[in-house]
Design a protein around this motif. Structure first.
Motif, mmCIF file in Angstrom:
data_model
loop_
_atom_site.group_PDB
_atom_site.id
_atom_site.type_symbol
_atom_site.label_atom_id
_atom_site.label_comp_id
_atom_site.label_asym_id
_atom_site.label_seq_id
_atom_site.Cartn_x
_atom_site.Cartn_y
_atom_site.Cartn_z
ATOM 1 N N GLU A 59 21.864 52.379 28.477
ATOM 2 C CA GLU A 59 21.049 52.580 29.673
ATOM 3 C C GLU A 59 20.468 51.271 30.213
ATOM 4 O OE1 GLU A 59 16.770 54.492 30.357
ATOM 5 O OE2 GLU A 59 18.285 56.015 29.883
ATOM 6 N N PRO A 60 19.841 50.406 29.389
ATOM 7 C CA PRO A 60 19.321 49.145 29.961
ATOM 8 C C PRO A 60 20.419 48.248 30.489
ATOM 9 C CG PRO A 60 19.096 49.177 27.565
ATOM 10 C CD PRO A 60 19.473 50.557 27.977
ATOM 11 N N GLU A 61 21.580 48.236 29.852
ATOM 12 C CA GLU A 61 22.686 47.423 30.356
ATOM 13 C C GLU A 61 23.182 47.971 31.690
ATOM 14 O OE1 GLU A 61 24.388 46.229 25.898
ATOM 15 O OE2 GLU A 61 25.352 47.794 27.098
ATOM 16 N N MET A 62 23.253 49.302 31.801
ATOM 17 C CA MET A 62 23.708 49.915 33.047
ATOM 18 C C MET A 62 22.694 49.691 34.170
ATOM 19 S SD MET A 62 26.400 51.584 33.930
ATOM 20 C CE MET A 62 26.869 52.155 35.555
ATOM 21 N N ASP A 63 21.412 49.817 33.864
ATOM 22 C CA ASP A 63 20.379 49.585 34.884
ATOM 23 C C ASP A 63 20.418 48.144 35.376
ATOM 24 O OD1 ASP A 63 19.552 52.176 34.683
ATOM 25 O OD2 ASP A 63 17.858 51.769 33.365
ATOM 26 N N THR A 64 20.566 47.215 34.458
ATOM 27 C CA THR A 64 20.611 45.801 34.854
ATOM 28 C C THR A 64 21.830 45.502 35.696
ATOM 29 O OG1 THR A 64 19.462 45.208 32.800
ATOM 30 C CG2 THR A 64 20.586 43.436 33.973
ATOM 31 N N LEU A 65 22.975 46.059 35.314
ATOM 32 C CA LEU A 65 24.202 45.802 36.065
ATOM 33 C C LEU A 65 24.114 46.375 37.472
ATOM 34 C CD1 LEU A 65 27.049 44.604 35.873
ATOM 35 C CD2 LEU A 65 27.861 46.838 35.122
ATOM 36 N N GLN A 66 23.542 47.562 37.624
ATOM 37 C CA GLN A 66 23.393 48.144 38.960
ATOM 38 C C GLN A 66 22.445 47.305 39.811
ATOM 39 O OE1 GLN A 66 23.722 52.841 38.836
ATOM 40 N NE2 GLN A 66 22.426 52.146 37.157
ATOM 41 N N THR A 67 21.409 46.760 39.195
ATOM 42 C CA THR A 67 20.497 45.895 39.941
ATOM 43 C C THR A 67 21.207 44.624 40.389
ATOM 44 O OG1 THR A 67 18.684 46.754 38.590
ATOM 45 C CG2 THR A 67 18.257 44.763 39.855
ATOM 46 N N ALA A 138 33.602 50.832 41.426
ATOM 47 C CA ALA A 138 33.486 51.578 40.172
ATOM 48 C C ALA A 138 32.146 52.299 40.068
ATOM 49 C CB ALA A 138 33.674 50.641 38.984
ATOM 50 N N LEU A 139 31.077 51.700 40.587
ATOM 51 C CA LEU A 139 29.761 52.327 40.518
ATOM 52 C C LEU A 139 29.616 53.476 41.493
ATOM 53 C CD1 LEU A 139 27.413 49.208 40.187
ATOM 54 C CD2 LEU A 139 27.969 50.878 38.414
ATOM 55 N N GLY A 140 30.404 53.487 42.550
ATOM 56 C CA GLY A 140 30.295 54.556 43.525
ATOM 57 C C GLY A 140 29.365 54.194 44.662
ATOM 58 N N PRO A 141 29.173 55.110 45.602
ATOM 59 C CA PRO A 141 28.395 54.782 46.810
ATOM 60 C C PRO A 141 26.895 54.735 46.583
ATOM 61 C CG PRO A 141 29.107 57.071 46.878
ATOM 62 C CD PRO A 141 29.747 56.462 45.666
ATOM 63 N N TYR A 142 26.403 55.256 45.430
ATOM 64 C CA TYR A 142 24.963 55.349 45.218
ATOM 65 C C TYR A 142 24.551 54.701 43.893
ATOM 66 C CZ TYR A 142 25.858 58.943 48.717
ATOM 67 O OH TYR A 142 26.291 59.618 49.836
ATOM 68 N N PRO A 143 24.695 53.387 43.748
ATOM 69 C CA PRO A 143 24.257 52.737 42.499
ATOM 70 C C PRO A 143 22.761 52.870 42.302
ATOM 71 C CG PRO A 143 24.822 51.103 44.176
ATOM 72 C CD PRO A 143 25.239 52.429 44.716
ATOM 73 N N ALA A 144 22.375 53.075 41.037
ATOM 74 C CA ALA A 144 20.963 53.237 40.651
ATOM 75 C C ALA A 144 20.315 54.437 41.335
ATOM 76 C CB ALA A 144 20.170 51.965 40.948
ATOM 77 N N GLY A 145 21.122 55.366 41.842
ATOM 78 C CA GLY A 145 20.569 56.545 42.500
ATOM 79 C C GLY A 145 19.968 56.266 43.853
ATOM 80 N N LEU A 146 20.280 55.112 44.450
ATOM 81 C CA LEU A 146 19.780 54.758 45.781
ATOM 82 C C LEU A 146 20.845 55.030 46.828
ATOM 83 C CD1 LEU A 146 17.980 51.386 44.960
ATOM 84 C CD2 LEU A 146 16.910 53.611 45.388
ATOM 85 N N GLY A 147 20.406 55.350 48.041
ATOM 86 C CA GLY A 147 21.339 55.666 49.113
ATOM 87 C C GLY A 147 21.964 54.435 49.736
#
Length: 812
Positions: A59-67, A138-147
């Protein structure tokens, strides 16, 4: 420089040990091996490979990568560091982010990059990073749950863009500091900048209707929501009129990225959980846990044995679409006296353990041939069930859930197939073991609730959160059926199975399960009571001559004329039935039961009925005698009823085909008859050809995606020894470079010069505007002809990004 070429240089700069670790962490990049660093970089930049790597991130690695993805830009050379990321991630520090960045860099999901323009020289010693080019896809249109940003929303919805122009003008008239907007593009930029200002957002919060902030927090997991009906509709309408929500269609709205980030306190990630969650779980006693587990094991073994008897008595039919229908499951449930979902689970479990199999000729589930289930000890029976369940690529808990095509998932249907099920079970057991060791106390083991298990699993692999949420609750129920959990607490059996210590688990279970009973008590009301679990052979014989009533360890069996007749139909005699009752009953056999058995036997068999699908006639009686003695004809179930006539349970077509394959000559006489003669030409029966032998197990790789240490070392030697210049991987690299240039042109809305080969082999150069790339095709707009058309990627020879008028071309 191209991002793919920059990644190749990043990989070249690594040591051999770092390369080996990288390849072992992403084994798909070296299977099959690549010839050089260019090919390795190209393969590591593909969307599929990046998606596989994302599934292994915590989870922390995924959150950092999306940021990183949301705060960097390849076009503007806007790279990032740990210090730059810290303001966007709640609860983070540069010290906590540095190890995460190192981990992401070791996986080649980000690469080293030069400091972006404007960085003070004192900060140049810091390590700057940029993501791989396919990360956004790969992350899709809504990284980190943001629009999506305002700029993308106004392109997708021109009406929303015109509304933003009016919203900006209204805000300016109210005294807010916004740049003047005369087009949807400038309005989108003005709103983006205005919402991101803390003072502006504070003013929005003060003027918003009550409950607005609470409503915005509902968009935490997904920025797209369904329009509500009721009190919230007024708040939604205010957000739409204020340009803080974007309409998607008549029923859905989307929260713009800037608004979602402002609602999170101007953060992209509200809170960084550096460690896996440790829930506060209640406990139970070891005695209660073990009693529940051992009782569940005994009950499961009893039910599986009863199910096999039912399948033996009558095959389980399937639907045309596959799977066992609801009516058939209901019939079995009534016989077993258990709910239908549990019956579906038992059918799946029996199939997993190869106790039943599908007869493809009749489309029915039948007992597996040469099965030794009844001969196994109960602990070995349990081992067989557990091994089959662990390795099965099926999810029985999906029974009864809805499918996209309509209807629900049937038992043993293809829709319950989940190739990832073994992986989920392994992850589940690892997490159960961790939580048990962390949350258990001296008072007793912890009760492992599904919500806590799913939350911890999702921390280790957040990309699989939905998969865990759907499969894990059902799998926890299945583990309780198998005694791996007892009262929702991990048992000793569960620990031993998690450690793959099956022999120890079998020994543990054998010592805990009570010995099976070999006796029962017959009563005067024509019933027999078994005060415990019966020996399988005793239970099987008793089931032939009685009807079970009730359920549980203390079972009741009722004798009747119909049940005794069933035993006689199975080949028993009145003498064998009475001898069994006298030997196995702990009480004397009542006289009414003796009379019932003897009277039923006298009336039984006065008329004998058999089944024959065809008959065989021959004038040569000795030929029929030879045929009956041939061991290869046992599957035909031949029976002689006259010196020159033999009947068979097989159909006439099957009888003729089988006899001819064995070397006998036959001729059809009627619809169900065949005559037999000698085949002098063949000189006897022909043997069926043998199937080709399989390769030795040692020559077969058990897992095609498994990369060994030797494989990784060999790949590193190949990479270091690769000669300069074109290689076998050059074509793959150049194709991905072309795709990268096309995607860049789509983002920047720029024209490209594309070299295309037509069907006749002629090459031409066109200046086009790419619109989208997917499925091996690129959709383009031709400004000269003012038309749109589609170009296949394999026909594209080269792609050149063109600068706006007045600039110089830039090669991608």
């Amino acid at each position: 420089m191209s991002a793919i070429r920059a990644l190749a240089e990043d990989l070249i700069s690594r040591s051999d040990d770092e390369l080996r670790s990288f390849l072992l962490a992403r084994p798909d990049l070296a299977l099959p091996p690549v010839p050089d660093f260019s090919a390795l970089s190209a393969r590591a930049s593909t969307r599929v490979s990046v998606q596989r790597a994302l599934e292994r991130l915590t989870e922390p690695e995924m959150d950092t990568l999306q940021t990183i993805e949301l705060t960097t830009s390849e076009e503007s050379q806007l790279s990032t560091t740990a210090s730059w990321l810290k303001p966007y991630i709640g609860g983070s520090t540069a010290k906590s982010l540095d190890p995460i960045l190192d981990r992401l860099h070791s996986l080649a999901l980000i690469r080293r990059a030069p400091a972006h323009p404007g960085t003070p020289k004192s900060d140049h010693r810091r390590r700057f990073y940029l993501p791989v080019p396919s990360l956004q896809e790969a992350l899709g249109p809504y990284p980190a749950g943001l629009g999506r940003p305002y700029s993308s929303l106004v392109v997708a919805n021109p009406e929303f863009g015109q509304k933003l122009v009016r919203v900006v003008a209204k805000l300016r008239s109210r005294g807010f500091s916004l740049e003047e907007a005369d087009s949807p593009e400038t309005a989108a930029f003005a709103m983006q900048h205005w919402v991101c200002q803390p003072d502006s957002w504070a003013a929005v919060s003060e003027s918003a209707p009550a409950g607005t902030m609470e409503l915005l927090h509902r968009f935490t997991s997904s920025p797209v929501g369904t329009l509500p009906r009721g009190e919230s509709m007024a708040t939604i309408q205010w957000l739409l009129e204020s340009g803080l929500l974007a309409p998607v269609d008549a029923d859905h709205v989307e929260l713009p990225r800037a608004v979602g980030q402002a609602a999170r306190g101007h953060l992209i990630i509200s809170r960084l959980r550096l460690n896996p969650p440790v829930p506060d779980l209640p406990g139970t006693t070891a005695a209660r846990r073990d009693n529940a587990a051992h009782s569940a094991v005994a009950e499961t073994l009893r039910l599986v044995t009863d199910l096999l008897h039912l399948v033996h008595d009558g095959a389980v039919t399937t639907l045309r679409s596959g799977g066992v229908g609801v009516r058939e499951v209901r019939r079995l449930s009534e016989k077993l006296r258990i709910p239908q979902p549990e019956t579906a689970w038992l059918l799946e479990l029996a199939s997993m353990a190869s106790l039943i199999e599908l007869n493809v000729d009749t489309s029915r589930w039948i007992p597996a041939p040469d099965d030794n289930w009844q001969e196994l000890d109960r602990s070995r029976q349990w081992e067989r069930l557990v091994r089959g369940w662990l390795s099965s690529p099926r999810a029985p808990s999906l029974f009864g859930t809805a499918v996209s095509s309509g209807g629900t998932v049937n038992a043993l249907a293809a829709e319950a197939s989940r190739p990832d099920a073994p992986h989920v079970r392994r992850s589940l057991f690892a997490t159960l073991s961790e939580l048990d060791s962390l949350c258990s106390s001296d008072d007793g083991p912890a009760i492992l609730h599904s919500a806590a298990v799913v939350d911890r699993l999702s921390w280790y692999q957040p990309r699989l959160n939905r998969r865990f949420a759907r499969l894990v609750p059902g799998m926890l129920l299945e583990t309780s059926y198998l005694g791996l959990l007892g009262s929702s607490a991990l048992t000793e059996l569960g620990r031993q199975v998690q450690a793959e210590q099956f022999d120890d688990a079998v020994a543990t279970l054998a010592s805990e399960l009570p010995d099976a009973l070999s006796h029962f008590m017959v009563q005067a009301d024509l019933t027999a009571v078994a005060p415990g679990y019966l020996d399988p052979e005793v239970a099987q014989f008793l089931a032939l001559i009685s009807t079970p009533e009730g359920q549980g360890p203390a079972a009741v069996y009722r004798f009747s004329e119909a049940s005794i007749r069933h035993g006689l139909d199975s080949g028993l005699t009145s003498e064998s039935i009475l001898a069994f009752l006298s030997q196995r009953s702990a009480t004397p056999v009542p006289q009414p039961l003796m009379y019932l058995v003897e009277d039923t036997a006298i009336r039984h068999g006065q008329l004998k009925v058999g089944q024959a699908g065809s008959y065989l006639r021959s004038d040569h009686a000795d030929l029929l005698t030879e045929l009956l003695a041939d061991a290869r004809t046992t599957t035909l179930a031949l029976e002689r009823i006259a010196p020159t006539v033999v009947v068979s349970a097989a159909s006439a077509n099957e009888l003729v085909a089988t006899l001819r394959s064995l070397g006998y000559t036959t001729s059809r006489v009627g619809g169900t008859a065949a005559s037999l003669g000698r085949n002098s030409a063949s000189g006897g029966a022909r043997r069926r050809p043998h199937a080709p032998e399989s390769a030795p197990a040692s020559d077969v790789r058990t897992n095609p995606w498994e990369l060994t240490d030797d494989d990784a070392a060999a790949q590193v030697r190949t990479l270091r020894g690769a000669a300069a210049g074109p290689s076998a991987g050059a074509a793959e690299s150049e194709q991905l470079l072309g795709l990268e240039t096309l995607r860049k042109a789509i983002r920047l809305k720029r024209k490209v010069r594309i070299g295309v080969v037509d069907r006749a082999g002629n090459q031409r150069q066109d200046e086009l505007v790419p619109l989208s790339v997917s499925g091996g095709r690129v959709r383009v707009f031709d400004p000269a002809r003012e038309t749109e058309h589609v170009v296949s990627i394999h026909r594209v020879m080269d792609v050149e990004l063109l600068d706006p008028p007045g600039g110089t071309p830039a090669h991608g």
